[in-house]
Write a protein that holds these residues in place. Structure first.
Motif, PDB file in Angstrom:
ATOM      1  N   GLU A   1      27.880 -34.925  15.988  1.00  0.00           N
ATOM      2  CA  GLU A   1      26.658 -35.619  15.066  1.00  0.00           C
ATOM      3  C   GLU A   1      26.548 -37.027  15.313  1.00  0.00           C
ATOM      4  O   GLU A   1      26.220 -37.861  14.404  1.00  0.00           O
ATOM      5  CB  GLU A   1      26.789 -35.075  13.638  1.00  0.00           C
ATOM      6  N   SER A   2      27.523 -37.572  16.336  1.00  0.00           N
ATOM      7  CA  SER A   2      27.645 -39.139  16.551  1.00  0.00           C
ATOM      8  C   SER A   2      26.316 -39.665  16.678  1.00  0.00           C
ATOM      9  O   SER A   2      25.281 -39.107  17.267  1.00  0.00           O
ATOM     10  CB  SER A   2      28.737 -39.307  17.539  1.00  0.00           C
ATOM     11  N   ASP A   3      26.084 -40.929  16.215  1.00  0.00           N
ATOM     12  CA  ASP A   3      24.888 -41.612  16.434  1.00  0.00           C
ATOM     13  C   ASP A   3      25.155 -42.521  17.693  1.00  0.00           C
ATOM     14  O   ASP A   3      24.355 -43.310  18.266  1.00  0.00           O
ATOM     15  CB  ASP A   3      24.562 -42.604  15.227  1.00  0.00           C
ATOM     16  N   VAL A   4      26.474 -42.920  18.165  1.00  0.00           N
ATOM     17  CA  VAL A   4      26.727 -43.912  18.930  1.00  0.00           C
ATOM     18  C   VAL A   4      28.264 -43.433  19.566  1.00  0.00           C
ATOM     19  O   VAL A   4      28.921 -42.755  18.772  1.00  0.00           O
ATOM     20  CB  VAL A   4      27.010 -45.273  18.447  1.00  0.00           C
TER      21      VAL A   4
ATOM     22  N   GLU B   1      31.657 -33.818  29.014  1.00  0.00           N
ATOM     23  CA  GLU B   1      31.872 -33.265  27.617  1.00  0.00           C
ATOM     24  C   GLU B   1      30.791 -33.774  26.576  1.00  0.00           C
ATOM     25  O   GLU B   1      30.192 -32.959  25.983  1.00  0.00           O
ATOM     26  CB  GLU B   1      33.561 -33.722  27.014  1.00  0.00           C
ATOM     27  N   ILE B   2      30.402 -34.943  26.829  1.00  0.00           N
ATOM     28  CA  ILE B   2      29.154 -35.650  25.771  1.00  0.00           C
ATOM     29  C   ILE B   2      28.143 -34.882  26.248  1.00  0.00           C
ATOM     30  O   ILE B   2      27.250 -34.486  25.309  1.00  0.00           O
ATOM     31  CB  ILE B   2      29.565 -37.076  25.994  1.00  0.00           C
ATOM     32  N   GLN B   3      27.738 -34.579  27.411  1.00  0.00           N
ATOM     33  CA  GLN B   3      26.482 -34.203  27.816  1.00  0.00           C
ATOM     34  C   GLN B   3      26.491 -32.866  27.671  1.00  0.00           C
ATOM     35  O   GLN B   3      25.309 -32.436  27.030  1.00  0.00           O
ATOM     36  CB  GLN B   3      26.459 -34.424  29.371  1.00  0.00           C
TER      37      GLN B   3
ATOM     38  N   LYS C   1      23.349 -33.070  22.306  1.00  0.00           N
ATOM     39  CA  LYS C   1      22.115 -32.646  23.055  1.00  0.00           C
ATOM     40  C   LYS C   1      20.965 -33.834  22.909  1.00  0.00           C
ATOM     41  O   LYS C   1      19.872 -33.618  23.478  1.00  0.00           O
ATOM     42  CB  LYS C   1      21.636 -31.371  22.332  1.00  0.00           C
ATOM     43  N   LYS C   2      21.258 -34.902  22.253  1.00  0.00           N
ATOM     44  CA  LYS C   2      20.343 -35.957  22.055  1.00  0.00           C
ATOM     45  C   LYS C   2      20.629 -37.020  22.791  1.00  0.00           C
ATOM     46  O   LYS C   2      22.001 -37.618  23.115  1.00  0.00           O
ATOM     47  CB  LYS C   2      19.973 -36.385  20.500  1.00  0.00           C
ATOM     48  N   LYS C   3      19.779 -38.171  23.095  1.00  0.00           N
ATOM     49  CA  LYS C   3      20.136 -39.265  23.670  1.00  0.00           C
ATOM     50  C   LYS C   3      20.664 -40.404  22.533  1.00  0.00           C
ATOM     51  O   LYS C   3      20.018 -40.742  21.783  1.00  0.00           O
ATOM     52  CB  LYS C   3      18.853 -39.926  24.505  1.00  0.00           C
ATOM     53  N   ILE C   4      22.026 -40.742  22.969  1.00  0.00           N
ATOM     54  CA  ILE C   4      22.529 -41.847  21.879  1.00  0.00           C
ATOM     55  C   ILE C   4      22.981 -42.918  22.776  1.00  0.00           C
ATOM     56  O   ILE C   4      23.389 -42.878  23.944  1.00  0.00           O
ATOM     57  CB  ILE C   4      23.655 -41.143  20.961  1.00  0.00           C
ATOM     58  N   PRO C   5      23.114 -44.127  21.951  1.00  0.00           N
ATOM     59  CA  PRO C   5      23.633 -45.313  22.962  1.00  0.00           C
ATOM     60  C   PRO C   5      25.363 -44.817  23.199  1.00  0.00           C
ATOM     61  O   PRO C   5      25.943 -44.571  22.292  1.00  0.00           O
ATOM     62  CB  PRO C   5      23.662 -46.490  21.706  1.00  0.00           C
ATOM     63  N   VAL C   6      25.748 -45.295  24.395  1.00  0.00           N
ATOM     64  CA  VAL C   6      26.882 -45.409  24.734  1.00  0.00           C
ATOM     65  C   VAL C   6      27.330 -46.633  25.429  1.00  0.00           C
ATOM     66  O   VAL C   6      26.817 -47.376  26.206  1.00  0.00           O
ATOM     67  CB  VAL C   6      27.161 -44.376  25.975  1.00  0.00           C
TER      68      VAL C   6
ATOM     69  N   CYS D   1      27.058 -54.769  18.731  1.00  0.00           N
ATOM     70  CA  CYS D   1      26.251 -53.943  19.623  1.00  0.00           C
ATOM     71  C   CYS D   1      26.007 -52.454  19.313  1.00  0.00           C
ATOM     72  O   CYS D   1      24.867 -52.100  19.318  1.00  0.00           O
ATOM     73  CB  CYS D   1      26.593 -54.096  20.945  1.00  0.00           C
ATOM     74  N   ALA D   2      27.036 -51.512  18.918  1.00  0.00           N
ATOM     75  CA  ALA D   2      27.066 -50.185  18.520  1.00  0.00           C
ATOM     76  C   ALA D   2      26.036 -50.192  17.434  1.00  0.00           C
ATOM     77  O   ALA D   2      25.056 -49.418  17.307  1.00  0.00           O
ATOM     78  CB  ALA D   2      28.274 -49.753  18.267  1.00  0.00           C
ATOM     79  N   VAL D   3      26.436 -50.889  16.273  1.00  0.00           N
ATOM     80  CA  VAL D   3      25.680 -50.969  15.017  1.00  0.00           C
ATOM     81  C   VAL D   3      24.105 -51.093  15.612  1.00  0.00           C
ATOM     82  O   VAL D   3      23.062 -50.457  14.964  1.00  0.00           O
ATOM     83  CB  VAL D   3      26.043 -51.816  14.054  1.00  0.00           C
ATOM     84  N   THR D   4      23.704 -52.353  16.197  1.00  0.00           N
ATOM     85  CA  THR D   4      22.643 -52.710  16.296  1.00  0.00           C
ATOM     86  C   THR D   4      21.726 -51.461  17.143  1.00  0.00           C
ATOM     87  O   THR D   4      20.688 -51.275  16.911  1.00  0.00           O
ATOM     88  CB  THR D   4      22.489 -54.012  17.488  1.00  0.00           C
ATOM     89  N   ALA D   5      22.418 -50.969  18.145  1.00  0.00           N
ATOM     90  CA  ALA D   5      21.700 -49.972  18.867  1.00  0.00           C
ATOM     91  C   ALA D   5      21.546 -48.585  18.155  1.00  0.00           C
ATOM     92  O   ALA D   5      20.325 -48.081  18.202  1.00  0.00           O
ATOM     93  CB  ALA D   5      22.875 -49.408  19.942  1.00  0.00           C
ATOM     94  N   VAL D   6      22.223 -48.293  17.212  1.00  0.00           N
ATOM     95  CA  VAL D   6      22.050 -47.276  16.266  1.00  0.00           C
ATOM     96  C   VAL D   6      20.736 -47.601  15.267  1.00  0.00           C
ATOM     97  O   VAL D   6      19.975 -46.862  15.061  1.00  0.00           O
ATOM     98  CB  VAL D   6      23.330 -46.802  15.371  1.00  0.00           C
TER      99      VAL D   6
END
Length: 121
Positions: free
Chosen positions: A6-9, A32-34, A38-43, A99-104
């Motif tokens: 359920e991660s957002d980043v 593993e992440i892919q 199942k959703k596109k999240i910032p990496v 950057c991670a917080v901004t991306a989310v």
């Protein structure tokens, strides 16, 4: 391993003085992440131990990962950013999290805008 489902980043870290940890990003963590998310999240890709790459002893004992190699991997995995940091570089660590917080936040804002368009057509 599904605690991040359920991660957002995602912030993927490898040691710049440990080539195996670098290779595990491509060969273990990205697949593993892919599979799991199942959703596109910032990496974001982060190379740690930047300060130790220039140490003579370290260079003699191991194959360090160059900044260019890190940048190429970031491009190959479509990361949203690449950073090099060390334990004494708190400024860079702060920037990574900003950057991670901004991306989310941006991602959620776009999602809500799309949702509103769909609802209020």
């Amino acid at each position: 391993m599904q605690s991040y489902k359920e991660s957002d980043v995602i912030i993927l870290c490898f040691s710049a003085i440990d080539r195996q940890s670098f290779e595990r990003i491509r060969n273990l963590w990205i697949p593993e992440i892919q599979r799991t998310i199942k959703k596109k999240i910032p990496v974001f890709l982060v190379a740690t131990h930047k300060d130790l790459k220039q140490e003579k002893y370290v260079r003699k004992c191991t194959s360090v990962v160059s900044k260019t190699e890190g940048e190429k991997l970031a491009m190959d995995i479509n990361a949203d950013g690449f950073f090099e940091t060390s334990s004494g570089d708190s400024c860079c660590v702060k920037k990574i999290f900003e950057c991670a917080v901004t991306a989310v936040h941006s991602s959620r804002k776009r999602y809500l805008q799309t949702l509103r368009k769909m609802i209020f057509k």
